[in-house]
Design an enzyme around this catalytic site. Sequence first.
Site, PDB file in Angstrom:
ATOM      1  CE1 TYR A 141      32.568  41.479  35.169  1.00  0.00           C
ATOM      2  CE2 TYR A 141      34.157  40.288  33.893  1.00  0.00           C
ATOM      3  CZ  TYR A 141      33.020  40.711  34.110  1.00  0.00           C
ATOM      4  OH  TYR A 141      32.262  40.389  32.972  1.00  0.00           O
ATOM      5  CB  SER A 142      34.434  38.935  41.816  1.00  0.00           C
ATOM      6  OG  SER A 142      35.441  39.701  42.837  1.00  0.00           O
ATOM      7  CB  CYS A 180      45.532  37.491  39.797  1.00  0.00           C
ATOM      8  SG  CYS A 180      46.190  37.827  38.079  1.00  0.00           S
ATOM      9  CD1 TRP A 182      42.399  44.116  33.860  1.00  0.00           C
ATOM     10  CD2 TRP A 182      40.672  43.401  34.985  1.00  0.00           C
ATOM     11  NE1 TRP A 182      41.586  43.755  32.859  1.00  0.00           N
ATOM     12  CE2 TRP A 182      40.402  43.264  33.358  1.00  0.00           C
ATOM     13  CE3 TRP A 182      39.602  43.046  35.607  1.00  0.00           C
ATOM     14  CZ2 TRP A 182      39.312  42.762  32.827  1.00  0.00           C
ATOM     15  CZ3 TRP A 182      38.291  42.441  35.044  1.00  0.00           C
ATOM     16  CH2 TRP A 182      38.291  42.253  33.597  1.00  0.00           C
ATOM     17  N   GLY A 183      44.360  42.431  39.054  1.00  0.00           N
ATOM     18  CA  GLY A 183      45.225  42.842  40.053  1.00  0.00           C
ATOM     19  C   GLY A 183      44.752  43.215  41.507  1.00  0.00           C
ATOM     20  CB  THR A 201      45.053  35.966  34.570  1.00  0.00           C
ATOM     21  OG1 THR A 201      43.922  36.167  33.887  1.00  0.00           O
ATOM     22  CG2 THR A 201      46.328  36.779  33.943  1.00  0.00           C
ATOM     23  CB  SER A 203      42.719  37.824  30.514  1.00  0.00           C
ATOM     24  OG  SER A 203      42.861  39.201  29.832  1.00  0.00           O
ATOM     25  CD  GLU A 205      44.849  43.814  26.231  1.00  0.00           C
ATOM     26  OE1 GLU A 205      44.766  44.624  26.939  1.00  0.00           O
ATOM     27  OE2 GLU A 205      45.661  43.448  25.675  1.00  0.00           O
ATOM     28  CB  CYS A 358      23.808  38.401  35.555  1.00  0.00           C
ATOM     29  SG  CYS A 358      24.901  37.347  34.170  1.00  0.00           S
TER      30      CYS A 358
END
Length: 387
Positions: A141-142, A180, A182-183, A201, A203, A205, A358
């Site tokens: 997610y980046s 981190c 979702w790994g 993290t 989060s 989830e 964005c």
Amino acid sequence: METCSGHDWRAETVHPAPPAVLAELAAIAGVRFNGDAPWDIRVHDEDVYRLILTRGPLGFGEAYMDGLWDCARLDELFYRLLKHRIDERLGGWNRLRLLGEMLRHRFLNLQSPRRAFQVGVEHYDIGNDVFAAMLDPTMSYSCAYWRDAADLAAAQQAKLDLVCRKLGLEPGERVLEIGCGWGGFAHYAATHYGVEVFGITVSKEQQRLAAERCAGLPVTIALMDYREVTGQFDKIVSIGMFEHVGPKNYPAYFEVARRALAPQGLLLLHTIGIDRTTPHTDPWIDKYIFPNGKLPSAAEIARAIDGRFVLEDWHNFGPDYDRTLMAWWDNFDRAWPALAPKYGERFRRMWRYYLMSCAGFFRSRQGQLWQIVLSRPERSGDYRSIR
């Protein structure tokens, strides 16, 4: 021309003309209200004008979420508005709202330890199904690295490998990952470079899914704030997390990193940046997407690392984020029929507004994407930049 909801926006009822001040501001950016260009604003309810004049960017975004206006190419609309900094030209109550936002950031620590987990709950925990549908198989997610890539999956793998090579990862090294996700990085680095990763993290989830995905690898995923980190690591990486730190905490963040980094180690910071220092953040993004977030400027980062780290490399590939965001929207849009029953139409409009605005932000070059490599002053030897 159709919107993503499938109806012909030219067939919609056109409401009264906008106030002259709004029409003039839009014209500066080559945008019209109720025009025929894909980036023009098609008004369905004249209350849009009042919301823009009294609430600025927040009112503009909320009016879109509520279906009061549409635009076939939101990304192009925002590119034009941001390129000409139209939001800064609005006066009246919007200026007062901006002043309030500046004072809020000046006097409040919006990213204090007490607030640190808020963005995890309100954004990253909304549902792993949304992110799994939108992102690539690594669930990165980046910003992806598109230099030699033809699709999102290849571009994200290229980004992960670029980070590993910039850090010079060696088998057996201990790596701290601040933020981190979702790994994705932890799994890639442990699998391809033989390192041990300690990822953190805010989060729940993310922690749960990252631990599942990295099962069987030398990877630990902890639910904790970066200020709680102890111990020392050979390398440190932070990908897409620094945007949640906030200027008041930059010295503390880099002090934690300096203490945690071995004398001969390297730190790689992957972060969105903004083209100039600003005392406020976009109020719509703050309310609906990333609460308490704040984009750093180059000057703010430079001040924070002064006396703590040596700057080894500063790599900007901001245009790649535009392409990444458009790829995310394509994935999300294809997956929407399966997500719709759970999330509803207002969420879809919110998510489209988020991703497209964005994309326009990076296309306008207000938004940058930086990978910064830092070392402690004690480090010996040289560092050769990698692209």
